[in-house]
Design a protein around this motif. Structure first.
Motif, PDB file in Angstrom:
ATOM      1  N   GLY A 152     -19.980 -29.112-105.244  1.00 51.11           N
ATOM      2  CA  GLY A 152     -20.231 -30.189-106.185  1.00 51.11           C
ATOM      3  C   GLY A 152     -20.731 -29.658-107.521  1.00 51.11           C
ATOM      4  O   GLY A 152     -21.570 -28.753-107.578  1.00 51.11           O
ATOM      5  N   ARG A 153     -20.220 -30.223-108.604  1.00 52.31           N
ATOM      6  CA  ARG A 153     -20.592 -29.741-109.931  1.00 52.31           C
ATOM      7  C   ARG A 153     -21.967 -30.250-110.343  1.00 52.31           C
ATOM      8  O   ARG A 153     -22.803 -29.495-110.813  1.00 52.31           O
ATOM      9  N   GLY A 154     -22.237 -31.522-110.182  1.00 52.44           N
ATOM     10  CA  GLY A 154     -23.536 -32.079-110.526  1.00 52.44           C
ATOM     11  C   GLY A 154     -23.783 -32.125-112.027  1.00 52.44           C
ATOM     12  O   GLY A 154     -22.941 -31.751-112.841  1.00 52.44           O
ATOM     13  N   ARG A 155     -24.983 -32.576-112.395  1.00 55.62           N
ATOM     14  CA  ARG A 155     -25.356 -32.671-113.803  1.00 55.62           C
ATOM     15  C   ARG A 155     -26.157 -31.438-114.209  1.00 55.62           C
ATOM     16  O   ARG A 155     -26.947 -30.921-113.427  1.00 55.62           O
ATOM     17  N   PRO A 156     -25.989 -30.975-115.452  1.00 51.95           N
ATOM     18  CA  PRO A 156     -26.791 -29.826-115.904  1.00 51.95           C
ATOM     19  C   PRO A 156     -28.264 -30.205-116.029  1.00 51.95           C
ATOM     20  O   PRO A 156     -28.606 -31.280-116.534  1.00 51.95           O
ATOM     21  N   GLU A 157     -29.138 -29.356-115.552  1.00 51.79           N
ATOM     22  CA  GLU A 157     -30.576 -29.585-115.609  1.00 51.79           C
ATOM     23  C   GLU A 157     -31.232 -28.470-116.421  1.00 51.79           C
ATOM     24  O   GLU A 157     -30.874 -27.299-116.287  1.00 51.79           O
ATOM     25  N   ILE A 158     -32.186 -28.852-117.267  1.00 53.12           N
ATOM     26  CA  ILE A 158     -32.910 -27.887-118.096  1.00 53.12           C
ATOM     27  C   ILE A 158     -34.250 -27.601-117.437  1.00 53.12           C
ATOM     28  O   ILE A 158     -35.090 -28.495-117.278  1.00 53.12           O
ATOM     29  N   ASP A 159     -34.449 -26.369-117.051  1.00 55.26           N
ATOM     30  CA  ASP A 159     -35.698 -25.951-116.418  1.00 55.26           C
ATOM     31  C   ASP A 159     -36.547 -25.218-117.456  1.00 55.26           C
ATOM     32  O   ASP A 159     -36.142 -24.161-117.961  1.00 55.26           O
ATOM     33  N   PRO A 160     -37.714 -25.756-117.810  1.00 56.27           N
ATOM     34  CA  PRO A 160     -38.541 -25.068-118.826  1.00 56.27           C
ATOM     35  C   PRO A 160     -39.020 -23.698-118.373  1.00 56.27           C
ATOM     36  O   PRO A 160     -39.394 -22.867-119.206  1.00 56.27           O
ATOM     37  N   TRP A 161     -39.036 -23.453-117.084  1.00 55.72           N
ATOM     38  CA  TRP A 161     -39.455 -22.155-116.562  1.00 55.72           C
ATOM     39  C   TRP A 161     -38.251 -21.283-116.193  1.00 55.72           C
ATOM     40  O   TRP A 161     -38.385 -20.316-115.456  1.00 55.72           O
ATOM     41  N   GLY A 162     -37.105 -21.616-116.734  1.00 51.75           N
ATOM     42  CA  GLY A 162     -35.906 -20.852-116.405  1.00 51.75           C
ATOM     43  C   GLY A 162     -35.938 -19.425-116.912  1.00 51.75           C
ATOM     44  O   GLY A 162     -35.225 -18.565-116.397  1.00 51.75           O
ATOM     45  N   PHE A 163     -36.779 -19.155-117.931  1.00 57.49           N
ATOM     46  CA  PHE A 163     -36.824 -17.793-118.478  1.00 57.49           C
ATOM     47  C   PHE A 163     -37.416 -16.785-117.498  1.00 57.49           C
ATOM     48  O   PHE A 163     -37.252 -15.575-117.668  1.00 57.49           O
ATOM     49  N   VAL A 164     -38.135 -17.272-116.460  1.00 61.15           N
ATOM     50  CA  VAL A 164     -38.729 -16.342-115.502  1.00 61.15           C
ATOM     51  C   VAL A 164     -37.746 -15.967-114.392  1.00 61.15           C
ATOM     52  O   VAL A 164     -38.024 -15.053-113.610  1.00 61.15           O
ATOM     53  N   LEU A 165     -36.622 -16.652-114.318  1.00 62.18           N
ATOM     54  CA  LEU A 165     -35.692 -16.419-113.211  1.00 62.18           C
ATOM     55  C   LEU A 165     -35.008 -15.053-113.253  1.00 62.18           C
ATOM     56  O   LEU A 165     -34.743 -14.476-112.193  1.00 62.18           O
ATOM     57  N   PRO A 166     -34.686 -14.484-114.429  1.00 60.13           N
ATOM     58  CA  PRO A 166     -33.986 -13.186-114.408  1.00 60.13           C
ATOM     59  C   PRO A 166     -34.774 -12.056-113.770  1.00 60.13           C
ATOM     60  O   PRO A 166     -34.182 -11.094-113.274  1.00 60.13           O
ATOM     61  N   LEU A 167     -36.121 -12.125-113.791  1.00 60.37           N
ATOM     62  CA  LEU A 167     -36.938 -11.048-113.245  1.00 60.37           C
ATOM     63  C   LEU A 167     -37.616 -11.494-111.958  1.00 60.37           C
ATOM     64  O   LEU A 167     -37.947 -12.671-111.791  1.00 60.37           O
ATOM     65  N   ALA A 168     -37.829 -10.536-111.074  1.00 60.09           N
ATOM     66  CA  ALA A 168     -38.488 -10.836-109.807  1.00 60.09           C
ATOM     67  C   ALA A 168     -39.978 -11.085-110.033  1.00 60.09           C
ATOM     68  O   ALA A 168     -40.554 -10.730-111.076  1.00 60.09           O
ATOM     69  N   THR A 169     -40.618 -11.680-109.032  1.00 60.42           N
ATOM     70  CA  THR A 169     -42.042 -12.001-109.145  1.00 60.42           C
ATOM     71  C   THR A 169     -42.887 -10.746-109.323  1.00 60.42           C
ATOM     72  O   THR A 169     -43.842 -10.724-110.113  1.00 60.42           O
ATOM     73  N   SER A 170     -42.536  -9.678-108.608  1.00 59.21           N
ATOM     74  CA  SER A 170     -43.312  -8.438-108.718  1.00 59.21           C
ATOM     75  C   SER A 170     -43.240  -7.854-110.123  1.00 59.21           C
ATOM     76  O   SER A 170     -44.210  -7.261-110.619  1.00 59.21           O
TER      77      SER A 170
END
Length: 203
Positions: A152-170
């Motif tokens: 399913g394609r769904g609607r695009p969602e804007i996550d204000p914390w999306g900038f942290v996703l490229p790097l791991a938590t550590s």
């Protein structure tokens, strides 16, 4: 008089059948070919007799294609039977699978039937795998299928914390620790070394 003959047993011949004489030769005479068949059995493409071959297939397929239903025919098997001059009967595996290699080295499903010579050949959409090729020979593919996974394609969602996703938590934790630790060390270092009257660090 000495006579030499070239004899061959045809594929799927019965034990009581006599070998077929392909050619004769006697000293002093020409080599006489007595049949139109080639000398090598591997090149035969049509049976002289009409053997009944066991065809492994899916139970759904064998139930759908019934001999007593003239409106339902297996065109692929029927085409081969007419071209190679044989009759056929359907058998299917008890586990209702195409076949895969088991832990003990045996094969299940239709591949197992062919490998154990309980079936002469199998017909169906078989995928080519190295393990299956160890015990069976594949015919030339009659069809190629492409599989696609859809979502399913769904609607695009804007996550204000999306900038942290490229790097791991550590990685983020290491960056925060460095931001706190490095300035603290730089502030403490001047107090760890003596200073002269001019305000310069004495080493």
């Amino acid at each position: 008089m000495v006579c030499f003959s070239v004899l061959v047993f045809l594929p799927y011949s019965a034990w009581v059948d006599k070998p077929l004489v392909l050619a004769r030769w006697t000293p002093g005479n020409a080599f006489i070919i007595t049949t139109t068949l080639p000398f090598f059995p591997a090149k035969y493409t049509r049976f002289l007799r009409e053997p009944t071959l066991a065809v492994a297939t899916e139970s759904f397929h064998s139930q759908k294609v019934q001999d007593n239903n003239p409106n339902s025919k297996d065109h692929t098997t029927e085409y081969l039977a007419q071209g190679m001059h044989f009759r056929y009967r359907y058998i299917h595996a008890g586990d209702e699978t195409f076949g895969s290699k088991q832990q003990d080295g045996s094969f299940s499903g239709m591949v197992g039937l062919v490998a154990r010579q309980e079936a002469d050949f199998a017909i169906g959409p078989f995928a080519y795998t190295g393990s299956r090729a160890e015990v069976i020979d594949y015919a030339w593919p009659t069809t190629v299928q492409y599989l696609t996974i859809l979502g399913g394609r769904g609607r695009p969602e804007i996550d204000p914390w999306g900038f942290v996703l490229p790097l791991a938590t550590s990685v983020w934790v290491s960056i925060l620790v460095a931001l706190i630790l490095v300035p603290s060390v730089m502030c403490v270092l001047p107090y760890c070394f003596p200073v002269n009257e001019n305000g310069k660090v004495m080493v």
